[in-house]
Design a protein around this motif. Structure first.
Motif, PDB file in Angstrom:
ATOM      1  N   LEU A   1       3.597  11.036   3.310  1.00  0.00           N
ATOM      2  CA  LEU A   1       3.674   9.570   3.351  1.00  0.00           C
ATOM      3  C   LEU A   1       4.835   9.115   4.235  1.00  0.00           C
ATOM      4  CD1 LEU A   1       2.556   6.901   2.206  1.00  0.00           C
ATOM      5  CD2 LEU A   1       4.141   7.164   0.289  1.00  0.00           C
ATOM      6  N   LEU A   2       5.919   9.908   4.266  1.00  0.00           N
ATOM      7  CA  LEU A   2       7.082   9.524   5.063  1.00  0.00           C
ATOM      8  C   LEU A   2       6.722   9.387   6.547  1.00  0.00           C
ATOM      9  CD1 LEU A   2      10.020  11.533   3.444  1.00  0.00           C
ATOM     10  CD2 LEU A   2       9.458   9.117   3.182  1.00  0.00           C
ATOM     11  N   ASP A   3       5.753  10.191   7.011  1.00  0.00           N
ATOM     12  CA  ASP A   3       5.331  10.073   8.415  1.00  0.00           C
ATOM     13  C   ASP A   3       4.700   8.713   8.705  1.00  0.00           C
ATOM     14  OD1 ASP A   3       6.233  12.607   9.067  1.00  0.00           O
ATOM     15  OD2 ASP A   3       4.331  13.563   8.516  1.00  0.00           O
ATOM     16  N   GLN A   4       4.159   8.071   7.666  1.00  0.00           N
ATOM     17  CA  GLN A   4       3.593   6.732   7.833  1.00  0.00           C
ATOM     18  C   GLN A   4       4.674   5.653   7.767  1.00  0.00           C
ATOM     19  OE1 GLN A   4       0.132   6.537   8.215  1.00  0.00           O
ATOM     20  NE2 GLN A   4       0.435   8.768   8.239  1.00  0.00           N
ATOM     21  N   CYS A   5       5.813   6.017   7.198  1.00  0.00           N
ATOM     22  CA  CYS A   5       6.861   5.018   6.969  1.00  0.00           C
ATOM     23  C   CYS A   5       7.826   4.900   8.139  1.00  0.00           C
ATOM     24  CB  CYS A   5       7.664   5.374   5.721  1.00  0.00           C
ATOM     25  SG  CYS A   5       6.691   5.451   4.228  1.00  0.00           S
ATOM     26  N   TYR A   6       8.110   6.029   8.789  1.00  0.00           N
ATOM     27  CA  TYR A   6       9.084   6.043   9.881  1.00  0.00           C
ATOM     28  C   TYR A   6       8.367   6.192  11.215  1.00  0.00           C
ATOM     29  CZ  TYR A   6      12.836   6.586   6.453  1.00  0.00           C
ATOM     30  OH  TYR A   6      13.722   6.385   5.414  1.00  0.00           O
TER      31      TYR A   6
ATOM     32  N   GLU B   1       0.830  -1.204   0.000  1.00  0.00           N
ATOM     33  CA  GLU B   1       0.000   0.000   0.000  1.00  0.00           C
ATOM     34  C   GLU B   1       0.868   1.259   0.000  1.00  0.00           C
ATOM     35  OE1 GLU B   1      -2.996   0.273   3.071  1.00  0.00           O
ATOM     36  OE2 GLU B   1      -3.730  -1.695   2.448  1.00  0.00           O
ATOM     37  N   VAL B   2       1.907   1.242   0.826  1.00  0.00           N
ATOM     38  CA  VAL B   2       2.783   2.415   0.915  1.00  0.00           C
ATOM     39  C   VAL B   2       3.459   2.655  -0.432  1.00  0.00           C
ATOM     40  CG1 VAL B   2       4.978   3.214   1.867  1.00  0.00           C
ATOM     41  CG2 VAL B   2       3.217   2.326   3.393  1.00  0.00           C
ATOM     42  N   VAL B   3       3.979   1.601  -1.032  1.00  0.00           N
ATOM     43  CA  VAL B   3       4.697   1.758  -2.290  1.00  0.00           C
ATOM     44  C   VAL B   3       3.737   2.223  -3.397  1.00  0.00           C
ATOM     45  CG1 VAL B   3       5.912   0.460  -4.076  1.00  0.00           C
ATOM     46  CG2 VAL B   3       6.590   0.214  -1.695  1.00  0.00           C
ATOM     47  N   HIS B   4       2.515   1.674  -3.404  1.00  0.00           N
ATOM     48  CA  HIS B   4       1.542   2.110  -4.414  1.00  0.00           C
ATOM     49  C   HIS B   4       1.124   3.557  -4.206  1.00  0.00           C
ATOM     50  CE1 HIS B   4       0.426  -2.281  -5.407  1.00  0.00           C
ATOM     51  NE2 HIS B   4       1.375  -1.824  -6.197  1.00  0.00           N
ATOM     52  N   THR B   5       1.001   3.951  -2.945  1.00  0.00           N
ATOM     53  CA  THR B   5       0.631   5.345  -2.675  1.00  0.00           C
ATOM     54  C   THR B   5       1.731   6.276  -3.180  1.00  0.00           C
ATOM     55  OG1 THR B   5      -0.581   4.609  -0.731  1.00  0.00           O
ATOM     56  CG2 THR B   5      -0.095   6.957  -0.873  1.00  0.00           C
ATOM     57  N   ALA B   6       2.982   5.912  -2.909  1.00  0.00           N
ATOM     58  CA  ALA B   6       4.108   6.736  -3.377  1.00  0.00           C
ATOM     59  C   ALA B   6       4.072   6.841  -4.901  1.00  0.00           C
ATOM     60  CB  ALA B   6       5.427   6.132  -2.915  1.00  0.00           C
TER      61      ALA B   6
ATOM     62  N   PHE C   1       7.951   3.924 -13.114  1.00  0.00           N
ATOM     63  CA  PHE C   1       7.308   3.905 -11.801  1.00  0.00           C
ATOM     64  C   PHE C   1       7.237   2.481 -11.265  1.00  0.00           C
ATOM     65  CE2 PHE C   1       5.646   7.903 -13.555  1.00  0.00           C
ATOM     66  CZ  PHE C   1       5.928   8.788 -12.525  1.00  0.00           C
ATOM     67  N   ASP C   2       8.393   1.814 -11.301  1.00  0.00           N
ATOM     68  CA  ASP C   2       8.489   0.523 -10.634  1.00  0.00           C
ATOM     69  C   ASP C   2       7.713  -0.597 -11.319  1.00  0.00           C
ATOM     70  OD1 ASP C   2       9.638  -0.963  -8.675  1.00  0.00           O
ATOM     71  OD2 ASP C   2       8.105  -0.557  -7.183  1.00  0.00           O
ATOM     72  N   ALA C   3       7.693  -0.578 -12.642  1.00  0.00           N
ATOM     73  CA  ALA C   3       7.072  -1.693 -13.349  1.00  0.00           C
ATOM     74  C   ALA C   3       7.801  -2.979 -12.975  1.00  0.00           C
ATOM     75  CB  ALA C   3       7.137  -1.463 -14.848  1.00  0.00           C
ATOM     76  N   TYR C   4       9.111  -2.882 -12.860  1.00  0.00           N
ATOM     77  CA  TYR C   4       9.939  -3.974 -12.326  1.00  0.00           C
ATOM     78  C   TYR C   4      11.180  -3.360 -11.696  1.00  0.00           C
ATOM     79  CZ  TYR C   4      11.331  -3.524 -17.305  1.00  0.00           C
ATOM     80  OH  TYR C   4      11.675  -3.051 -18.546  1.00  0.00           O
ATOM     81  N   ASP C   5      12.133  -4.197 -11.243  1.00  0.00           N
ATOM     82  CA  ASP C   5      13.224  -3.652 -10.431  1.00  0.00           C
ATOM     83  C   ASP C   5      14.395  -3.099 -11.252  1.00  0.00           C
ATOM     84  OD1 ASP C   5      11.901  -4.176  -8.080  1.00  0.00           O
ATOM     85  OD2 ASP C   5      12.759  -6.183  -7.879  1.00  0.00           O
ATOM     86  N   LEU C   6      14.891  -3.889 -12.213  1.00  0.00           N
ATOM     87  CA  LEU C   6      16.050  -3.436 -12.988  1.00  0.00           C
ATOM     88  C   LEU C   6      15.815  -3.639 -14.478  1.00  0.00           C
ATOM     89  CD1 LEU C   6      17.603  -5.028 -10.279  1.00  0.00           C
ATOM     90  CD2 LEU C   6      19.458  -3.879 -11.396  1.00  0.00           C
TER      91      LEU C   6
END
Ligand SMILES: [Zn+2]
Length: 396
Positions: free
Chosen positions: A185-190, A134-139, A286-291
């Motif tokens: 969003l960072l406040d939700q992460c840390y 969820e966090v990564v999708h929100t970002a 936007f992170d379709a995959y890693d590399l």
């Protein structure tokens, strides 16, 4: 001994035919709930509902199997969790599910293991909310809205390279323009680092993983990442005391486990491939995959890096790499150390992989680098394919 053809004859998705697979998830949930309530060494009756349920179901499963020993109380059940690897429990589990080091509670630090967290989170129904995703999708959505792929990459790099922030460092991220779209969003992460990480007024980070170490008896420090512990005592990274210790923040656990830890492997692989002279892009589109790896002749590999302890869960979650940005070949990559710590990691992955992901090979990082080097030299035009089955490990 099981041959490769026997293994392939095992029908797919058979894990849930083993009734106690669900029980392992219940146990993992109970252990984590108890750890969240305080220490794993002292309880009062009545036990928390989830723990009582785990105990009741374990007793039933032991009785069904005619086990000679049965855990009679919660302290006894937890004693099993840190003295008995899961493969030695009298439960009906797939033969390839667990190895001799697979405990639910770490025998030394007496905290839930990475495996325990993995089973608790990844063992849930596919539809269940998963905080890290969820966090990564929100970002991703926020950075798309700001039309800033650079912001998304900056956010992912922050999570991978800075899992611990002092108050001053958190303040500095506030003024980072790239991170502007994701500030809230960072406040939700840390979250503040709990006192259980402090010893004699100081906090210490792991020199390999960058995450907080936990002080354990005897004045030593323990790293929460299994793969790091197998490499021996953790080197100390930063020692934080005094004013730095006040207001200290760390990424919440699902992000440490499912973003930072594999992210370390992603960034390390990026560095190795770049060193060969290849063009490497992290988290493209936007992170379709890693590399996304581009060879001088324009040929492209798409890679997702997976740092999972459990190859069966990994296989069950296998799905093809997203088609955009376009590429010629794709694969999943796992760190060699993770693969070698299991007696048949790649084989277990393959047996649990759904038909829809049949064409998705899993390679070790070392093998991928070997193939990339060979391709650059123009030898044999190597392709990304499943390695031939071996006696357990996949070697480059
Ligand atoms: Zn570590």
């Amino acid at each position: 001994m099981t041959t490769a053809s026997d293994a392939h004859a095992t029908h797919r998705g058979d894990w849930l035919d083993f009734p106690d697979v669900r029980l392992v998830r219940t146990l993992a949930g109970a252990v984590i709930q108890l750890a969240d309530l305080g220490s794993l060494s002292s309880f009062k009756l009545p036990y928390p509902a989830e723990a009582q349920r785990a105990l009741d179901r374990t007793v039933l499963a032991c009785l069904l199997r005619g086990a000679e020993e049965v855990p009679r109380s919660l302290p006894e059940l937890l004693f099993w969790c840190h003295t008995r690897p899961l493969e030695d429990w009298p439960l009906d589990l797939p033969p390839d599910a667990f190895g001799p080091d697979d405990y639910l509670v770490d025998p030394e630090a007496l905290v839930p293991t990475q495996l325990c967290h993995e089973w608790w989170i990844r063992g849930k129904d596919a539809g269940a909310a998963q905080f890290d995703r969820e966090v990564v999708h929100t970002a991703m959505r926020l950075c798309r809205k700001a039309s800033s792929p650079e912001s998304y990459v900056a956010f992912r790099r922050l999570l991978v390279e800075r899992p611990v922030l002092t108050g001053v460092e958190r303040f500095e991220t506030d003024t980072d323009l790239f991170l502007a779209p994701v500030q809230e969003l960072l406040d939700q992460c840390y979250a503040p680092v709990p006192a259980s990480y402090e010893f004699e007024g100081t906090y210490v980070t792991c020199g390999r993983c960058l995450t907080m170490l936990t002080p354990v008896a005897g004045g030593t420090w323990w790293c929460e990442r299994d793969r790091c512990r197998r490499r021996g005592a953790p080197p100390h990274g930063r020692t934080l005391g005094g004013t730095e210790a006040a207001g200290l923040l760390q990424l919440v656990r699902p992000l440490r486990q499912f973003v930072t830890s594999p992210g370390r492997a992603e960034v390390a692989l990026e560095a190795r491939l770049s060193a060969l002279g290849l063009e490497v892009q992290l988290w493209p589109g936007f992170d379709a995959y890693d590399l996304r790896v581009t060879f001088p002749d324009g040929y492209v590999w798409a890679i997702d890096v997976k740092d999972w302890k459990h190859p069966g869960l990994l296989g069950r979650s296998a799905k093809p790499v997203r088609p955009e940005p376009p590429y010629n070949e794709s694969c999943w990559v796992a760190p060699r150390e993770q693969v070698e710590s299991h007696r048949d990691y790649i084989g277990t992955y393959r047996r649990n992989r759904p038909l829809s992901a049949e064409g998705l090979p899993l390679l070790t990082d070392d093998r991928l680098v070997t193939l990339a080097t060979a391709r650059l030299r123009g030898t044999n035009d190597p392709h990304l394919t499943d390695p031939a089955p071996t006696n357990g490990t996949d070697r480059a």
